[in-house]
Design a protein around this motif. Structure first.
Motif, PDB file in Angstrom:
ATOM      1  N   UNK A  40       0.790  -1.117   0.083  1.00 53.95           N
ATOM      2  CA  UNK A  40      -0.108  -0.029  -0.005  1.00 53.95           C
ATOM      3  C   UNK A  40       0.840   1.088   0.018  1.00 53.95           C
ATOM      4  N   UNK A  41       1.954   1.235   0.717  1.00 54.74           N
ATOM      5  CA  UNK A  41       2.898   2.321   0.855  1.00 54.74           C
ATOM      6  C   UNK A  41       3.562   2.575  -0.650  1.00 54.74           C
ATOM      7  N   UNK A  42       4.010   1.805  -1.050  1.00 53.72           N
ATOM      8  CA  UNK A  42       4.692   1.696  -2.359  1.00 53.72           C
ATOM      9  C   UNK A  42       3.856   1.971  -3.610  1.00 53.72           C
ATOM     10  N   UNK A  43       2.825   1.270  -3.628  1.00 53.94           N
ATOM     11  CA  UNK A  43       1.884   1.130  -4.858  1.00 53.94           C
ATOM     12  C   UNK A  43       1.000   2.390  -4.842  1.00 53.94           C
ATOM     13  N   UNK A  44       0.381   2.650  -3.615  1.00 51.20           N
ATOM     14  CA  UNK A  44      -0.714   3.629  -3.369  1.00 51.20           C
ATOM     15  C   UNK A  44      -0.201   4.962  -2.750  1.00 51.20           C
ATOM     16  N   UNK A  45       1.291   5.008  -2.430  1.00 52.51           N
ATOM     17  CA  UNK A  45       1.633   6.362  -1.953  1.00 52.51           C
ATOM     18  C   UNK A  45       1.236   6.771  -0.425  1.00 52.51           C
ATOM     19  N   UNK A  46       0.872   5.796   0.089  1.00 54.23           N
ATOM     20  CA  UNK A  46      -0.093   6.146   1.248  1.00 54.23           C
ATOM     21  C   UNK A  46       1.112   6.095   2.559  1.00 54.23           C
ATOM     22  N   UNK A  47       0.519   6.884   3.658  1.00 57.68           N
ATOM     23  CA  UNK A  47       1.675   6.910   4.886  1.00 57.68           C
ATOM     24  C   UNK A  47       1.501   5.651   5.524  1.00 57.68           C
ATOM     25  N   UNK A  48       2.295   5.747   6.702  1.00 51.55           N
ATOM     26  CA  UNK A  48       2.330   4.476   7.466  1.00 51.55           C
ATOM     27  C   UNK A  48       0.908   4.035   8.108  1.00 51.55           C
ATOM     28  N   UNK A  49       0.287   5.112   8.722  1.00 54.38           N
ATOM     29  CA  UNK A  49      -1.094   4.741   9.272  1.00 54.38           C
ATOM     30  C   UNK A  49      -1.978   4.093   8.250  1.00 54.38           C
ATOM     31  N   UNK A  50      -2.094   4.956   7.162  1.00 54.35           N
ATOM     32  CA  UNK A  50      -3.207   4.224   6.240  1.00 54.35           C
ATOM     33  C   UNK A  50      -2.885   2.929   5.612  1.00 54.35           C
ATOM     34  N   UNK A  51      -1.417   2.813   5.457  1.00 55.26           N
ATOM     35  CA  UNK A  51      -0.888   1.622   4.842  1.00 55.26           C
ATOM     36  C   UNK A  51      -1.282   0.412   5.680  1.00 55.26           C
TER      37      UNK A  51
END
Length: 424
Positions: free
Chosen positions: A113-124
């Motif tokens: 999620x962090x790599x592909x969607x660019x989300x931060x730690x909490x959302x990932x």
């Protein structure tokens, strides 16, 4: 004509379909959840119902508590139908899925999620924790049969017990995501309270409640014991009591309900009254599931649930369901001694459903996360794809494996006895 008249009539039709559709769909490569979602999506396009569709974010508390209710009822039914007494060796496959596959899945999904969607730690982390557990509600087609019908085969037992207990590992990570989003993270507090205390309280207190209610149900003097009532709705009372007591002392109620069901079953494992309670819980669960999945279909087409979807999010969902879960499950079961085909089925049928929607609704009700529309759309698509993909494949795959293994059932949807090829 008032809109509520159509709602009442639609609910009546839904109740009738709850009883009729499972019988019709038994031999077909379809599932009840697929039909519910399609019905909801279609109804949202009909003029009298079109204005009723809403995005889940508009009624976050309603979504949270409605999905919470169907999950806890499902956990009671799952616990009551497991014949196998809990133990380290007897539940070895379950511990592998919980202790190895589950954390690997959460970590892999969070990184993705962090790599592909660019989300931060909490959302990932929220996406990883919400999409990792096998849903106890929608996994009923791959679970064991009714209480005391026969020994469970290892494949169905693993999926049933995993779905019953994996909330105890998912919830701590949902709480960790909430702490990260709100800026109040204390790793020591999280380990001591959210991991150790809440899991232990859920397991121990739930088991004590189940044991106490088992004594009231089966071991009081004959004229007083609850089993003499013959009322299946006692299962609902046990569910609510166990959940409420565990939640009141800040434990995980999901774990508590499943532990209470296992303890209640173990108090007199061969009694016919378990079948009565299980059947009531299963019927109530199926009705609530159909209502919520029709609502899910409404939200998909009329409520704009997938409005925030992006191509990277769609790729994320495909990877999560077809690569991450199967691969992590396969790693977790390495060295288990299970046949290759059964190991593959356990790894593949990590069904995502209403539990995922609950975790996201719960998290959004307790903290603010970035890109909420993207998160809702991603989990909405994941649940939709899982419902369709697993619903279409479950009957032919299990029928094939049962035929190959010589078991006396064609699929988990057929209420026939099972034979366990492995010693207990």
């Amino acid at each position: 004509m008032e809109p509520h008249v159509f709602v009442v009539a639609g609910f009546g039709a839904l109740v009738l379909l709850t009883a009729w559709l499972p019988m019709v769909l038994r031999a077909l490569p379809l599932s009840l959840p697929i039909c519910c979602v399609v019905a909801g999506a279609a109804l949202s396009l009909v003029p009298p119902f079109a204005g009723l569709a809403r995005h889940p974010a508009e009624h976050i508390r309603l979504v949270e508590h409605a999905t919470e209710a169907v999950v806890v009822i499902s956990l009671m039914g799952a616990g009551l139908k497991i014949d196998r007494l809990i133990g380290w060796k007897r539940w070895a496959t379950t511990w592998r899925m919980l202790g190895i596959a589950m954390p690997l899945t959460i970590a892999a999904l969070a990184v993705l999620a962090s790599t592909l969607l660019g989300l931060g730690a909490a959302a990932s982390l929220l996406l990883g924790a919400s999409l990792a557990p096998t849903d106890p509600v929608l996994a009923s087609d791959v679970q064991v049969g009714h209480p005391s019908e026969g020994q469970e085969d290892e494949m169905r037992f693993a999926l049933t017990s995993e779905a019953g207990l994996n909330d105890g590992l998912a919830f701590p990570f949902v709480n960790l995501a909430i702490a990260l989003a709100s800026g109040g993270l204390s790793l020591g507090h999280w380990l001591a309270v959210d991991v150790a205390w809440k899991v232990a309280v859920g397991a121990v207190l739930g088991a004590l409640v189940g044991r106490a209610l088992g004594w009231l149900t089966f071991h009081l003097p004959n004229v007083s014991k609850l089993s003499r009532t013959g009322d299946g709705f006692v299962a609902l009372g046990v569910t609510c009591l166990a959940y409420g007591i565990v939640q009141a002392v800040d434990g995980y109620g999901f774990v508590g309900v499943f532990a209470a069901a296992l303890a209640l079953r173990a108090s007199n494992s061969g009694h016919d009254y378990h079948r009565k309670m299980h059947d009531y819980a299963e019927e109530l669960e199926r009705l609530l599931m159909m209502v919520l999945l029709v609502g899910f279909g409404f939200a998909l087409t009329g409520g704009g649930l997938l409005g925030g979807l992006t191509w990277p999010a769609a790729v994320f969902v495909v990877l999560a369901l077809l690569i991450v879960r199967p691969l992590c499950g396969w790693v977790g079961l390495a060295g288990s001694g299970l046949p290759t085909e059964e190991r593959a089925v356990i790894s593949f049928f990590g069904i995502r459903g209403l539990g995922t929607m609950y975790y996201v609704a719960y998290a959004f009700g307790h903290a603010s996360f970035e890109a909420p529309d993207l998160i809702w759309a991603t989990v909405g698509l994941a649940v939709l794809v899982s419902i369709v993909m697993h619903g279409i494949t479950v009957t032919p795959v299990l029928r094939h494996l049962d035929h190959r293994s010589g078991r006396d059932t064609e699929s988990g949807q057929l209420d026939l006895a099972l034979r366990d090829p492995q010693p207990r």
